[in-house]
Scaffold this motif. Structure first.
Motif, short mmCIF file in Angstrom:
data_model
loop_
_atom_site.label_atom_id
_atom_site.label_comp_id
_atom_site.label_asym_id
_atom_site.label_seq_id
_atom_site.Cartn_x
_atom_site.Cartn_y
_atom_site.Cartn_z
N ILE A 1 0.84 -1.20 0.00
CA ILE A 1 0.00 0.00 0.00
C ILE A 1 0.87 1.25 0.00
O ILE A 1 1.77 1.40 0.84
CB ILE A 1 -0.94 0.02 1.23
CG1 ILE A 1 -1.84 -1.22 1.24
CG2 ILE A 1 -1.79 1.29 1.21
CD1 ILE A 1 -2.80 -1.26 2.41
N GLY A 2 0.61 2.15 -0.94
CA GLY A 2 1.31 3.43 -0.98
C GLY A 2 0.56 4.46 -0.15
O GLY A 2 -0.62 4.72 -0.40
N PHE A 3 1.27 5.04 0.85
CA PHE A 3 0.63 5.96 1.79
C PHE A 3 1.06 7.41 1.59
O PHE A 3 0.78 8.25 2.43
CB PHE A 3 0.95 5.54 3.22
CG PHE A 3 0.25 4.29 3.66
CD1 PHE A 3 -1.11 4.28 3.91
CD2 PHE A 3 0.96 3.10 3.83
CE1 PHE A 3 -1.76 3.12 4.32
CE2 PHE A 3 0.32 1.94 4.24
CZ PHE A 3 -1.04 1.95 4.48
N GLY A 4 1.74 7.72 0.49
CA GLY A 4 2.15 9.10 0.26
C GLY A 4 3.53 9.38 0.81
O GLY A 4 4.24 8.49 1.29
N THR B 1 2.15 11.28 -7.57
CA THR B 1 2.26 10.95 -8.99
C THR B 1 3.03 9.64 -9.17
O THR B 1 2.63 8.77 -9.96
CB THR B 1 2.96 12.09 -9.76
OG1 THR B 1 2.19 13.30 -9.62
CG2 THR B 1 3.09 11.75 -11.23
N ASP B 2 4.12 9.50 -8.43
CA ASP B 2 4.93 8.29 -8.51
C ASP B 2 4.15 7.07 -8.03
O ASP B 2 4.19 5.99 -8.66
CB ASP B 2 6.20 8.46 -7.68
CG ASP B 2 7.11 7.24 -7.75
OD1 ASP B 2 7.34 6.73 -8.86
OD2 ASP B 2 7.60 6.79 -6.69
N LEU B 3 3.41 7.21 -6.93
CA LEU B 3 2.63 6.09 -6.41
C LEU B 3 1.51 5.70 -7.38
O LEU B 3 1.20 4.51 -7.54
CB LEU B 3 2.04 6.43 -5.04
CG LEU B 3 3.05 6.59 -3.90
CD1 LEU B 3 2.33 6.96 -2.61
CD2 LEU B 3 3.87 5.32 -3.70
N GLY B 4 0.91 6.70 -8.02
CA GLY B 4 -0.11 6.40 -9.02
C GLY B 4 0.45 5.58 -10.17
O GLY B 4 -0.17 4.63 -10.64
N SER B 5 1.67 5.94 -10.60
CA SER B 5 2.33 5.18 -11.68
C SER B 5 2.65 3.77 -11.23
O SER B 5 2.50 2.81 -12.00
CB SER B 5 3.62 5.91 -12.11
OG SER B 5 3.33 7.18 -12.65
N GLN B 6 3.09 3.62 -9.97
CA GLN B 6 3.41 2.29 -9.44
C GLN B 6 2.15 1.42 -9.36
O GLN B 6 2.20 0.21 -9.65
CB GLN B 6 4.05 2.40 -8.07
CG GLN B 6 5.47 2.96 -8.07
CD GLN B 6 6.10 2.94 -6.70
OE1 GLN B 6 6.03 1.93 -5.99
NE2 GLN B 6 6.71 4.05 -6.31
N LEU B 7 1.03 2.02 -8.99
CA LEU B 7 -0.22 1.27 -8.96
C LEU B 7 -0.58 0.79 -10.37
O LEU B 7 -0.92 -0.39 -10.57
CB LEU B 7 -1.35 2.13 -8.40
CG LEU B 7 -2.72 1.45 -8.28
CD1 LEU B 7 -2.71 0.43 -7.14
CD2 LEU B 7 -3.83 2.47 -8.06
N GLN B 8 -0.47 1.68 -11.32
CA GLN B 8 -0.81 1.34 -12.70
C GLN B 8 0.11 0.25 -13.25
O GLN B 8 -0.32 -0.60 -14.04
CB GLN B 8 -0.74 2.59 -13.57
CG GLN B 8 -1.28 2.40 -14.98
CD GLN B 8 -1.38 3.71 -15.73
OE1 GLN B 8 -1.02 4.77 -15.21
NE2 GLN B 8 -1.88 3.66 -16.95
N ASP B 9 1.38 0.25 -12.81
CA ASP B 9 2.35 -0.74 -13.29
C ASP B 9 2.31 -2.05 -12.51
O ASP B 9 3.10 -2.96 -12.79
CB ASP B 9 3.76 -0.15 -13.21
CG ASP B 9 3.98 1.01 -14.17
OD1 ASP B 9 3.19 1.12 -15.13
OD2 ASP B 9 4.91 1.80 -13.95
N GLY B 10 1.41 -2.14 -11.51
CA GLY B 10 1.29 -3.37 -10.75
C GLY B 10 2.30 -3.52 -9.63
O GLY B 10 2.41 -4.60 -9.03
#
Length: 328
Positions: free
Chosen positions: A145-148, A177-186
């Motif tokens: 989980i990415g918490f910011g 922005t980085d966490l959003g990209s990581q979510l999208q990349d799995g």
């Protein structure tokens, strides 16, 4: 409602005159200023950079937003004077005053004063639709989980909330922005946002892929309300294209802060610029719909900067006791 509207008009007229008045005492004013915000891709950065630019333009000063670690770091930067202004939430503000800010344990950051109300920060959870995660209970054990950013409101409180709800997870930090990209990349299973809505990173994700914006159940919301300094909040369905109905959440109030030693006339005039024209602030970010004078009373934690207190007393009829004003 009619009285509220008339008050808003009166505030706008009074404030416009104050800013336009060339006789404002500028003794001791800095030639430039910095507003501590948070990471790029989050609401703090967009909102904070926006009002910093408005103030700089109106007052003929050099100023702007600065990327920081968020509310905890902003309290430290403003307390020391390394940033003239910043933004914080009430939870981190209380911890900083108590000397439990993790950036400087034991230091009571009493040099940061309240300036004006911003908006409420909802806590919300986002996952890819392809993950099959549609509720908190669906989050698998050991989920990443990415918490910011470390030290942000989200990073300070959301992990504790997840633990309260019995979620087993691996903690990840980073800019939104980085966490959003990581979510999208799995690389992440979930991102847990504490930010004004709409969160730019979530809006961007919606354009690029299918996501689930996960609400709390009534029982989950009740458990969080009992354990943390937050309030009930519904994320309106109109906030995101993904939402088909309002999403149950919780929120924490945000306030702009100023170094307590800044000149009274400077802070009063900055508050005047921000609070005098709400439509202009809403153009900066839609969360600014709550950046209105009557929300001054949402601060029950910080001492007020005397310049800010003066503005709210004279323009909004604020009842701010002397023992809540710095230096009085």
């Amino acid at each position: 409602m009619k009285n509220v509207a008339l008050t808003a008009v009166a505030v706008a007229l009074t404030s416009t005159v104050a800013v336009a008045d060339g006789h404002v005492d500028r003794t001791g004013w800095p030639e430039s200023f910095t507003v501590g915000t948070a990471s790029q891709g989050g609401t703090y950065f967009a909102y904070g950079s926006g009002w910093a630019n408005l103030v700089a333009e109106e007052l003929g000063l050099s100023g702007g937003g600065e990327v920081t670690g968020g509310p905890m770091q902003n309290m430290a930067l403003v307390h020391t004077g390394d940033a003239q202004f910043g933004m914080t939430t009430m939870g981190p503000a209380a911890e900083s005053l108590a000397g439990t800010n993790p950036i400087a344990p034991g230091l009571q950051m009493t040099g940061a004063c309240a300036m004006f109300p911003m908006y409420q920060t909802p806590f919300s959870v986002t996952a890819l639709a392809s993950s099959g995660i549609t509720s908190i209970a669906d989050i698998p054990a050991g989920a990443k989980i990415g918490f910011g950013p470390a030290g942000s409101t989200s990073d300070t409180y959301f992990p504790r909330m997840m633990e309260t709800l019995g979620v087993d997870f691996e903690r990840r930090n980073g800019g939104w922005t980085d966490l959003g990209s990581q979510l999208q990349d799995g690389l992440l299973d979930v991102i847990a946002f504490a930010a004004g809505v709409p969160v730019p990173a979530v809006s961007q994700l919606e354009v690029q892929t299918d996501v689930n914006i996960i609400e709390f159940t009534e029982a989950e919301q009740a458990a969080i309300l009992e354990a943390f300094p937050v309030s009930e909040f519904n994320i309106a369905a109109s906030t995101y294209t993904t939402l088909e109905a309002d999403a149950r959440s919780v929120s924490m109030w945000n306030f702009a802060i100023a170094n307590c030693d800044l000149p009274e006339s400077f802070v009063e005039t900055v508050v005047d610029v921000v609070m005098s024209d709400n439509p202009r602030m809403v153009n900066v970010h839609s969360a600014a719909r709550s950046t209105v004078p009557e929300n001054y009373d949402k601060n029950r934690v910080l001492m007020w900067h005397p310049g800010a207190a003066k503005w709210f007393k004279e323009n909004a009829g604020a009842n701010i006791p002397d023992d809540m004003i710095h230096g009085m």
